[in-house]
Design an enzyme around this catalytic site. Structure first.
Site, short mmCIF file in Angstrom:
data_model
loop_
_atom_site.label_atom_id
_atom_site.label_comp_id
_atom_site.label_asym_id
_atom_site.label_seq_id
_atom_site.Cartn_x
_atom_site.Cartn_y
_atom_site.Cartn_z
N HIS A 138 -11.85 1.70 2.40
CA HIS A 138 -11.39 2.37 1.33
C HIS A 138 -12.17 2.61 0.32
O HIS A 138 -12.12 2.61 -0.93
CB HIS A 138 -10.10 1.89 0.78
CG HIS A 138 -8.79 1.67 1.89
ND1 HIS A 138 -7.57 1.44 1.42
CD2 HIS A 138 -8.95 2.45 3.07
CE1 HIS A 138 -6.75 1.68 2.72
NE2 HIS A 138 -7.45 2.41 3.63
N HIS B 103 -8.48 -6.42 4.23
CA HIS B 103 -8.27 -5.59 5.51
C HIS B 103 -9.69 -5.04 6.06
O HIS B 103 -10.50 -4.31 5.76
CB HIS B 103 -7.53 -3.99 5.32
CG HIS B 103 -6.26 -4.27 5.22
ND1 HIS B 103 -5.37 -3.28 4.99
CD2 HIS B 103 -5.45 -5.19 5.36
CE1 HIS B 103 -3.92 -3.59 5.03
NE2 HIS B 103 -4.19 -5.16 5.23
N LYS C 88 -7.11 2.72 -2.32
CA LYS C 88 -7.99 3.57 -1.59
C LYS C 88 -8.57 4.81 -2.07
O LYS C 88 -7.86 4.99 -3.38
CB LYS C 88 -7.06 3.89 -0.46
CG LYS C 88 -6.33 5.18 -0.05
CD LYS C 88 -5.75 5.08 1.26
CE LYS C 88 -6.17 6.17 2.13
NZ LYS C 88 -5.43 6.05 3.51
N ASP D 49 -7.10 -4.33 9.98
CA ASP D 49 -6.45 -3.10 9.90
C ASP D 49 -7.30 -1.68 10.59
O ASP D 49 -8.05 -1.37 9.93
CB ASP D 49 -6.37 -2.69 8.53
CG ASP D 49 -5.42 -1.30 8.07
OD1 ASP D 49 -4.74 -0.92 9.18
OD2 ASP D 49 -5.36 -0.89 7.16
N ASP E 253 -12.10 6.94 6.27
CA ASP E 253 -11.08 5.86 6.60
C ASP E 253 -10.77 5.95 7.90
O ASP E 253 -9.44 6.13 8.08
CB ASP E 253 -10.13 5.69 5.27
CG ASP E 253 -9.06 4.69 5.31
OD1 ASP E 253 -9.65 3.29 6.18
OD2 ASP E 253 -8.16 4.81 5.06
N GLU F 241 -3.12 -2.72 -2.60
CA GLU F 241 -4.17 -2.19 -1.70
C GLU F 241 -4.48 -0.84 -2.29
O GLU F 241 -3.64 -0.07 -2.19
CB GLU F 241 -3.88 -2.32 -0.23
CG GLU F 241 -4.85 -1.55 0.65
CD GLU F 241 -4.58 -1.67 2.09
OE1 GLU F 241 -3.32 -1.70 2.31
OE2 GLU F 241 -5.83 -0.92 2.76
N TRP G 241 0.92 -1.18 -0.04
CA TRP G 241 0.01 0.10 -0.07
C TRP G 241 0.87 1.31 -0.24
O TRP G 241 1.92 1.29 0.83
CB TRP G 241 -0.97 0.09 1.18
CG TRP G 241 -1.54 1.34 1.45
CD1 TRP G 241 -2.67 1.88 0.56
CD2 TRP G 241 -1.25 2.50 2.13
NE1 TRP G 241 -2.99 2.90 0.83
CE2 TRP G 241 -2.19 3.72 1.75
CE3 TRP G 241 -0.32 2.83 2.92
CZ2 TRP G 241 -2.03 4.85 2.26
CZ3 TRP G 241 -0.24 4.17 3.75
CH2 TRP G 241 -1.10 4.97 3.27
N ASP H 29 -10.53 3.89 10.49
CA ASP H 29 -9.85 2.96 11.11
C ASP H 29 -10.31 2.54 12.54
O ASP H 29 -9.52 2.35 13.42
CB ASP H 29 -8.40 2.90 10.79
CG ASP H 29 -7.81 2.48 9.49
OD1 ASP H 29 -8.07 1.61 9.22
OD2 ASP H 29 -7.36 3.51 8.92
N ASP I 122 -9.69 -2.95 1.23
CA ASP I 122 -9.96 -2.55 2.87
C ASP I 122 -11.20 -2.07 2.92
O ASP I 122 -11.52 -1.14 1.90
CB ASP I 122 -8.77 -1.61 2.98
CG ASP I 122 -8.65 -0.99 4.39
OD1 ASP I 122 -9.80 -0.57 4.86
OD2 ASP I 122 -7.77 -0.83 4.88
C1 RNT Z 1 -3.70 2.69 4.70
C2 RNT Z 1 -4.21 1.48 4.57
C3 RNT Z 1 -2.95 0.56 5.10
C4 RNT Z 1 -2.48 0.86 6.55
C5 RNT Z 1 -1.48 0.00 6.98
C6 RNT Z 1 -0.75 0.50 8.11
O1 RNT Z 1 -5.07 3.35 4.52
O2 RNT Z 1 -5.16 0.88 5.00
O3 RNT Z 1 -3.25 -0.85 4.80
O4 RNT Z 1 -3.41 0.98 7.11
O5 RNT Z 1 -0.75 -0.79 6.13
ZN ZN Z 2 -5.50 -1.24 4.81
#
Ligand code: RNT
Ligand code: ZN
Length: 416
Positions: free
Chosen positions: A260, A284, A226, A323, A292, A224, A183, A294, A257
């Site tokens: 994302h 993820h 986003k 994640d 996003d 990955e 990523w 998290d 993810d």
């Molecule tokens: C970032 C991505 C990525 C990170 C990690 C730390 O938007 O989601 O995966 O969160 O690699």
């Molecule tokens: Zn991620």
């Protein structure tokens, strides 16, 4: 009533509706999650002292985060002790552990810098996954694999190639395939004047990385995408279209993810489409709140829907990583909740009459589908969950949290 008695009753009730709870638990036990190491220290790592950059953010100032490898490892052990089943640990390259005078920059990382993690994994009988760290570094602010500056781009290509070798070393040492996920944060705050060139460079960088010989049966590379990052709101080089096409053409995994995508997109809905074109894909699992963000994964509709798709499409086709990074609450508790909650979601999916639903849908019997699925929402899956935890030798809902509070008092609060 004991846990066993509650389970026996639940088992009887599920069986009456055609669901075999023992078989569901057997299947559940085989599903591995890849637990991200970065919840424990707010994504900082051990190879640099700078802040977290790259458009991702942890928010909150809860004390006691792990600041040394020993602390992080102790915390990971604590979390694993609360989580039923056998899972993997997902490391970032920034978690390299250097001996005295051993520090090297990310393009020069070697397997030996991760020896301690391999020993850690071996002792616990678990596998590892890996990620190049293309953020939180002085060279990552103006693009990484898509950078216009060729020396910067080369640095990050070399970093990813170094990570491929480290991933292969993990797989060889631990006898389990390693997922290596790429990523990058590359993007622009304001309207791009040239969308194509950075993407062309990213494509070329990935081609160079994948041209390095590595054992594809041991290392599963994933890419990955986003939507946007903080401070990079107008343009993301590695968009979903970019990576989905790249992955399909180059036979690597596409990583989805769940944070994302646009907040109104149903990410779970994407999985069955993609799996018609890929043998395996990566996830993820996270919880986006308006962006996003998290947030820690909770047992909500979104998590249950993703879990349903995993179960219905076959868990063997997924590499399931988590994640999230919350710095506003006890990190051990955040970590554990996310892991346990997603396993609960998988259990919930395993306890549905999935074959019957398919038959009913094909028979156009939507009337029965509605009533049956509502009936299943009231079934005692919590009793099955408690039984699974007890059987796997981990603490039940209230007990793990009490133990976690004790760990905060006795261990975490003593940290400088
Ligand atoms: C970032 C991505 C990525 C990170 C990690 C730390 O938007 O989601 O995966 O969160 O690699
Ligand atoms: Zn991620």
């Amino acid at each position: 009533m004991t846990v066993q008695e509650r389970y026996d009753e639940a088992k009887r009730r599920y069986a009456a509706l055609g669901v075999d709870t023992d078989a569901a638990l057997e299947r559940l036990k085989k599903i591995q999650l890849s637990m991200h190491c970065w919840q424990g220290d707010d994504v900082i790592g051990f190879d640099q002292k700078g802040p977290l950059t790259g458009g991702i953010q942890t928010t909150g100032n809860y004390p006691y985060k792990a600041t040394t490898p020993e602390q992080l490892m102790a915390d990971i052990d604590k979390v694993f002790s609360y989580v039923p089943g056998r899972h993997k640990l997902n490391l970032h390259a920034s978690y390299a552990i250097f001996g005295e005078n051993e520090w090297v920059d990310r393009d020069k990382l070697e397997p030996k810098h991760f020896q301690a993690w391999v020993d850690f994994a071996k002792k616990r009988g678990i596998g590892l996954d890996f990620n190049p760290t293309c953020f939180a570094h002085p060279k990552s602010d103006d693009g990484t694999l898509s950078a216009a500056d060729e020396s910067v781009r080369k640095f990050w290509i070399d970093h990813c190639i170094a990570c491929l070798k480290i991933s292969e070393y993990f797989a060889t040492e631990l006898g389990e395939p390693v997922m290596m996920n790429i990523w990058i944060p590359d993007g622009m705050k304001d309207v791009p004047m040239d969308r194509r060139s950075p993407r062309k460079r990213l494509k070329d960088s990935l081609d160079q990385i994948l041209a390095t010989p590595y054992d594809r049966s041991k290392v599963y590379v994933a890419v990955e995408s986003k939507v946007f990052g903080i401070g990079k709101e107008s343009y993301t080089v590695g968009s979903h279209e970019f990576y989905m096409n790249y992955a399909a053409r180059n036979d690597v995994m596409c990583l989805i993810d769940t944070g994302h995508f646009h907040p109104t997109e149903n990410v779970a809905d994407k999985l069955s489409s993609m799996l018609l074109f890929y043998d395996r894909m990566a996830l993820h699992v996270t919880r986006p709140v308006r962006w996003d963000s998290d947030h820690v994964v909770i047992f909500n509709d979104e998590a249950r829907e993703v879990a349903q798709e995993i179960v219905k499409n076959g868990p063997e086709h997924f590499c399931i990583g988590l994640d999230y990074f919350d710095a506003s609450i006890n990190r051990i508790s955040a970590w554990t909740n996310g892991m346990r909650n997603f396993i609960k979601a998988l259990l919930y999916a395993e306890l549905q009459p999935n074959e019957e639903y398919t038959k009913l849908q094909d028979a156009l019997n939507y009337t029965k589908i509605m009533s049956l699925s509502e009936q299943f929402k009231m079934m005692p899956y919590g009793d099955v969950w408690d039984y699974y935890c007890e059987k796997e030798g981990v603490l039940l809902e209230d007990a793990w949290f009490a133990d976690c509070e004790k760990y905060e008092k006795e261990v975490l609060s003593k940290r400088a």
